[in-house]
Enzyme design. Structure first.
Site, PDB file in Angstrom:
ATOM      1  N   GLY A  93      16.018 -29.712  -0.180  1.00 28.92           N
ATOM      2  CA  GLY A  93      16.700 -30.086  -1.414  1.00 28.92           C
ATOM      3  C   GLY A  93      17.937 -29.257  -1.684  1.00 28.92           C
ATOM      4  O   GLY A  93      18.850 -29.689  -2.364  1.00 28.92           O
ATOM      5  N   GLN A  94      17.988 -28.028  -1.130  1.00 28.02           N
ATOM      6  CA  GLN A  94      19.122 -27.139  -1.394  1.00 28.02           C
ATOM      7  C   GLN A  94      20.241 -27.287  -0.366  1.00 28.02           C
ATOM      8  O   GLN A  94      21.363 -26.875  -0.621  1.00 28.02           O
ATOM      9  CB  GLN A  94      18.643 -25.688  -1.413  1.00 28.02           C
ATOM     10  N   THR A 141      21.251 -27.708   4.244  1.00 28.10           N
ATOM     11  CA  THR A 141      20.861 -27.760   5.652  1.00 28.10           C
ATOM     12  C   THR A 141      21.025 -26.384   6.280  1.00 28.10           C
ATOM     13  O   THR A 141      21.984 -25.673   6.000  1.00 28.10           O
ATOM     14  CB  THR A 141      21.750 -28.776   6.413  1.00 28.10           C
ATOM     15  N   VAL A 142      20.077 -26.014   7.156  1.00 27.15           N
ATOM     16  CA  VAL A 142      20.121 -24.714   7.829  1.00 27.15           C
ATOM     17  C   VAL A 142      20.363 -24.936   9.324  1.00 27.15           C
ATOM     18  O   VAL A 142      19.672 -25.729   9.963  1.00 27.15           O
ATOM     19  CB  VAL A 142      18.799 -23.933   7.628  1.00 27.15           C
ATOM     20  N   ASP A 193      10.441 -21.089  -6.320  1.00 28.30           N
ATOM     21  CA  ASP A 193      10.103 -22.162  -5.371  1.00 28.30           C
ATOM     22  C   ASP A 193       9.202 -21.623  -4.255  1.00 28.30           C
ATOM     23  O   ASP A 193       9.465 -21.833  -3.071  1.00 28.30           O
ATOM     24  CB  ASP A 193      11.388 -22.770  -4.785  1.00 28.30           C
TER      25      ASP A 193
END
Length: 645
Positions: free
Chosen positions: A350-351, A353-354, A466
């Site tokens: 949701g935050q 892409t890594v 989270d």
């Protein structure tokens, strides 16, 4: 008169055509037309959806949009029809009968919010009705809020039955909630209904498509769905457009006519065009130089607007570990990630892409590219970098640096090679390397210690907000590393809570926070309790296989403990290599963490201490066991008689 005769002749010809061409006429009637065009919009749907009588799933084309009855269709996916069900106080239950057809029915992912029920239903609502009414600004329903129930269907069923809903003895249908899976997380959407759909009959898919049978219960086949195999696209149905190979066109194929249009005819380029090409080449070089200058100015603009000057000032002041934080250039990170190649993606959430990257000093790092950031919060973002730089704990993922030359700042973390705890507990191949009980207790203890550090020991108190198994990474020795501080909040020493918009992951979300919007340290404790339940049971935080309130692992776990059924839900992979007293001890900690009242939950420091005790007890037992084996071994040596030669 002449016009009349011509018209009469034309009419006669038309009648004769219809008489002698019945098959063509019927074929046109039975054809499925998937296009809808109104004054407001235009849309084309894939087979088996359409707007004519020849379509297996016939929808309505109206000025309000695509509809089933009076209900607007929001989206159509490979498995669901997504319907808008606006909240309404006095809507009759029978009004949704239109959502049960020959080719579709309500999915079990949907919970209907019913009112004025004369008998209890299968389970309570996932969230309190008063909160729903407040969220939807329907205060007129407040007088009946206590009489709202959730209809969740029968356990194990993937489709709901209208007869069961109609026989629920409830008078009104208020709205609905639907569980929606997004990547590794699950959310709960209000005013949304999912319909499972199917094509009636036996599988009749394209040869390049897969067929999925749609079942009601364990034996009743409702129909099937088709989906094209990898490398193909289309609706997948033989009666529809079938599947076609995804075109892979490059410049060479285009020049030789292999991308369609002109077949294999060669494109002849006259030599005379060479001069024109040279002119275009010069223009191209000028354009590239201009782009370079614009790009350079843009990077400088982003650097300054993203708080680069403020961060440089913080670094130069050398506060704590902030001086160790490196500000990377965009070129450095593009080189490290092969220009953010999709093959380098470690995960999406949701935050953002890594990506996996390799720096010039050969260090492997994880580069996080976040979604758009509100420019008003840039100063807050810089402060987050400063805070993360000051965290120094072996079980917290370290921040290596950042890049501020892009519209959205990039964060660079240490690379943790063995993936997430979630993968080892829930993925299909998790049995290939199962986590032993000893490993699970150690991972839980390490993660609890890290969160306790954030809450009470770090120079600035931090609420993670989270905590979940996907945010607990495992290094090369399977040690826990708490990660993803994108939503974390810093707290003043004398502050007990922070009021924010509700954010989190379904299944881990503190019910108290959900209702009040006030996040406390005990909200992190609740989320960690869910992680403990995952470690003990091996079950997902939210499961559609369980019905009603048991869909939530937290509720399912607590109820099982209260009914003295703990060992009925423990992960079977643990039963052969753990001590029942240790399981009971850890389960007791998890139950306390999952208390609905935050005041009844322990602090993370207390949780860490309890888990450390369990870990130490296991170490003592292993040491005692080894000591007993040594005594037994040397005792046997003493009993041996040495015979003379």
């Amino acid at each position: 008169m002449i016009f009349y005769q011509a018209s009469k002749l034309s009419f006669s010809i038309t009648i004769l055509f219809l008489i002698f061409q019945p098959n063509s006429f019927n074929a046109e009637i039975n054809k499925c037309h998937g296009s809808c065009k109104t004054s407001n919009f235009s849309i084309s749907l894939p087979y088996p959806f359409g707007f004519s009588a020849g379509c297996p799933i016939q929808l309505n084309c109206t000025d309000a949009g695509v509809t089933i009855g009076k209900f607007v269709v929001l989206n159509i996916t490979s498995a669901d029809i997504v319907i808008k069900l606006p909240a309404k106080c006095d809507r009759e239950v029978a009004s949704i009968s239109v959502l049960f057809g020959e080719n579709y029915a309500l999915s079990s992912a949907t919970s209907l919010l019913l009112q004025n029920c004369s008998k209890p239903l299968s389970g309570p609502c996932e969230i309190r009705p008063m909160f729903i009414e407040a969220s939807l600004k329907l205060n007129s329903c407040a007088s009946r809020s206590d009489n709202m129930s959730c209809f969740n269907g029968v356990a194990g069923e993937k489709l709901l039955s209208f007869d069961e809903i109609n026989n629920s003895q409830c008078r009104f249908l208020f709205s609905a909630t639907t569980i929606v899976a997004r990547n590794s997380s699950v959310s709960l959407d209000l005013e949304r209904v999912n319909l499972g759909w199917w094509h009636k009959g036996e599988c009749n898919c394209d040869q390049n498509a897969n067929c999925t049978k749609v079942m009601k219960g364990n034996s009743t086949v409702m129909g099937y769905r088709c989906s094209c195999k990898e490398g193909y696209e289309g609706d997948g149905f033989k009666e529809g457009g079938g599947c076609r190979r995804v075109p892979r066109c490059n410049f060479h194929h285009y020049m030789y006519g292999k991308c369609g249009g002109r077949g294999s005819e060669r494109v002849v380029v006259p030599v005379a065009i060479g001069g024109v090409c040279l002119g275009f080449g010069l223009l191209f070089l000028i354009h590239k130089q201009y782009q370079f200058l614009v790009h350079k100015r843009l990077k400088k603009k982003f650097f300054e607007s993203n708080g680069g000057l403020l961060l440089q000032q913080q670094i130069s002041s050398d506060q704590g570990n902030i001086g160790k934080t490196k500000i990377f250039t965009l070129k450095e990170l593009e080189t490290a990630t092969d220009h953010f190649n999709e093959n380098r993606v470690l995960g999406k959430g949701g935050q953002g892409t890594v990506f996996q990257g390799k720096l010039v000093d050969r260090r492997i790092v994880a580069v996080k590219r976040s979604k758009l950031v509100d420019k008003d919060k840039i100063k807050e973002f810089v402060n987050e970098i400063v805070i993360l730089s000051q965290i120094d704990h072996r079980n917290v993922v370290k921040l290596v640096g950042c890049c501020l030359e892009t519209q959205v700042p990039l964060l660079v973390y240490e690379f943790v090679p063995n993936g997430t705890l979630f993968q080892y507990l829930h993925n299909q191949n998790s049995d290939q390397f199962p986590l032993t009980w000893e490993m699970r207790v150690r991972i839980a203890s390490e993660a609890a210690g890290a969160i306790s550090y954030l809450h009470s020991v770090a120079s600035i108190l931090i609420y993670h907000r989270d905590i979940k198994s996907t945010n607990i990474l495992l290094d090369d020795k399977y040690r826990a590393k708490v990660s993803d501080f994108g939503t974390s909040k810093t707290i003043a020493i004398d502050q007990s809570h922070v009021t924010t918009l509700v954010y989190g992951t379904m299944g881990y979300l503190d019910p108290e926070y959900f209702q009040t919007s006030q996040f406390t340290e005990k909200s992190d404790v609740y989320s960690f309790g869910v992680v403990l339940a995952e470690l003990l049971t091996g079950k997902s935080p939210v499961s559609l296989e369980r019905s009603g309130e048991d869909r939530s692992l937290a509720t399912y776990f607590v109820v099982s403990m209260e009914q003295d059924q703990l060992f009925d839900i423990i992960d079977v992979r643990l039963l052969d290599n753990c001590c029942s007293s240790e399981i009971i001890a850890v389960a007791g900690v998890a139950k306390k963490c999952l208390s609905l009242n935050g005041k009844d939950r322990p602090t993370m420091k207390e949780v860490a201490m309890e888990l450390e005790k369990v870990q130490q007890l296991r170490k003592n037992m292993n040491a005692q066991h080894n000591s007993e084996e040594e005594i037994e071994y040397f005792g046997e040596l003493d009993l041996l008689e040495i015979s003379p030669i």
